[in-house]
Design a protein around this motif. Sequence first.
Motif, PDB file in Angstrom:
ATOM      1  N   CYS A  24       6.475   5.038  -5.750  1.00 18.45           N
ATOM      2  CA  CYS A  24       5.774   4.610  -4.528  1.00 18.45           C
ATOM      3  C   CYS A  24       6.332   5.336  -3.308  1.00 18.45           C
ATOM      4  CB  CYS A  24       5.962   3.105  -4.323  1.00 18.45           C
ATOM      5  SG  CYS A  24       5.482   2.117  -5.743  1.00 18.45           S
ATOM      6  N   ASP A  25       5.509   5.440  -2.272  1.00 24.24           N
ATOM      7  CA  ASP A  25       5.978   6.107  -1.056  1.00 24.24           C
ATOM      8  C   ASP A  25       6.272   5.120   0.067  1.00 24.24           C
ATOM      9  OD1 ASP A  25       3.409   5.373  -0.469  1.00 24.24           O
ATOM     10  OD2 ASP A  25       2.730   7.366   0.101  1.00 24.24           O
ATOM     11  N   GLU A  26       6.149   3.847  -0.204  1.00 24.38           N
ATOM     12  CA  GLU A  26       6.437   2.836   0.797  1.00 24.38           C
ATOM     13  C   GLU A  26       7.046   1.611   0.121  1.00 24.38           C
ATOM     14  OE1 GLU A  26       3.209   0.497   2.703  1.00 24.38           O
ATOM     15  OE2 GLU A  26       3.979   1.391   4.550  1.00 24.38           O
ATOM     16  N   ILE A  28       7.800  -2.541   0.780  1.00 24.95           N
ATOM     17  CA  ILE A  28       7.604  -3.694   1.648  1.00 24.95           C
ATOM     18  C   ILE A  28       8.503  -4.827   1.181  1.00 24.95           C
ATOM     19  CG2 ILE A  28       5.225  -3.080   2.218  1.00 24.95           C
ATOM     20  CD1 ILE A  28       4.345  -5.527   0.541  1.00 24.95           C
ATOM     21  N   ILE A  55       8.992   0.899   9.582  1.00 28.32           N
ATOM     22  CA  ILE A  55       7.768   1.535  10.070  1.00 28.32           C
ATOM     23  C   ILE A  55       7.027   0.511  10.930  1.00 28.32           C
ATOM     24  CG2 ILE A  55       5.535   2.494   9.423  1.00 28.32           C
ATOM     25  CD1 ILE A  55       6.936   3.521   6.839  1.00 28.32           C
ATOM     26  N   HIS A  77       7.413  -3.157   6.479  1.00 25.79           N
ATOM     27  CA  HIS A  77       7.050  -1.875   5.867  1.00 25.79           C
ATOM     28  C   HIS A  77       8.135  -0.879   6.238  1.00 25.79           C
ATOM     29  CE1 HIS A  77       2.797  -2.904   4.911  1.00 25.79           C
ATOM     30  NE2 HIS A  77       3.001  -3.791   5.858  1.00 25.79           N
ATOM     31  N   THR A  78       8.757  -0.291   5.238  1.00 27.52           N
ATOM     32  CA  THR A  78       9.851   0.643   5.509  1.00 27.52           C
ATOM     33  C   THR A  78       9.568   2.032   4.948  1.00 27.52           C
ATOM     34  OG1 THR A  78      11.104   0.210   3.502  1.00 27.52           O
ATOM     35  CG2 THR A  78      11.493  -1.272   5.358  1.00 27.52           C
ATOM     36  N   SER A  79      10.276   2.997   5.459  1.00 30.04           N
ATOM     37  CA  SER A  79      10.190   4.359   4.971  1.00 30.04           C
ATOM     38  C   SER A  79      11.008   4.500   3.678  1.00 30.04           C
ATOM     39  CB  SER A  79      10.733   5.326   6.030  1.00 30.04           C
ATOM     40  OG  SER A  79      12.105   5.109   6.229  1.00 30.04           O
ATOM     41  N   PRO A  80      10.801   5.581   2.917  1.00 31.18           N
ATOM     42  CA  PRO A  80      11.554   5.787   1.682  1.00 31.18           C
ATOM     43  C   PRO A  80      13.078   5.846   1.894  1.00 31.18           C
ATOM     44  CG  PRO A  80       9.674   7.246   1.735  1.00 31.18           C
ATOM     45  CD  PRO A  80       9.753   6.597   3.095  1.00 31.18           C
TER      46      PRO A  80
END
Length: 83
Positions: A24-26, A28, A55, A77-80
């Motif tokens: 996944c690229d995100e 939560i 994010i 929601h966070t970045s990788p």
Amino acid sequence: MISIISEPKNDVYRRLVDLTFDLCDEFILVVHKKYYSDLNDNAKSLLEKLNDYLIEMKEQSEWAGTKLLGHTAYIYHTSPEAR
């Protein structure tokens, strides 16, 4: 589909997080609003650490695969880099 039948801990947890970020690229994190004030110090510390990778944070009653009836949750929601 992956079924988790017991709480992943230590190295198993780290490998699970690595797998999810490979797929996944995100990321939560969901904190149900009615439990937010009851978070322990470890959970509060985690949320503070995630702020650097945040994010956006929204209060919602729906997110992927979930719909709350009459309640909301805080969705982080966070970045990788949160890995």
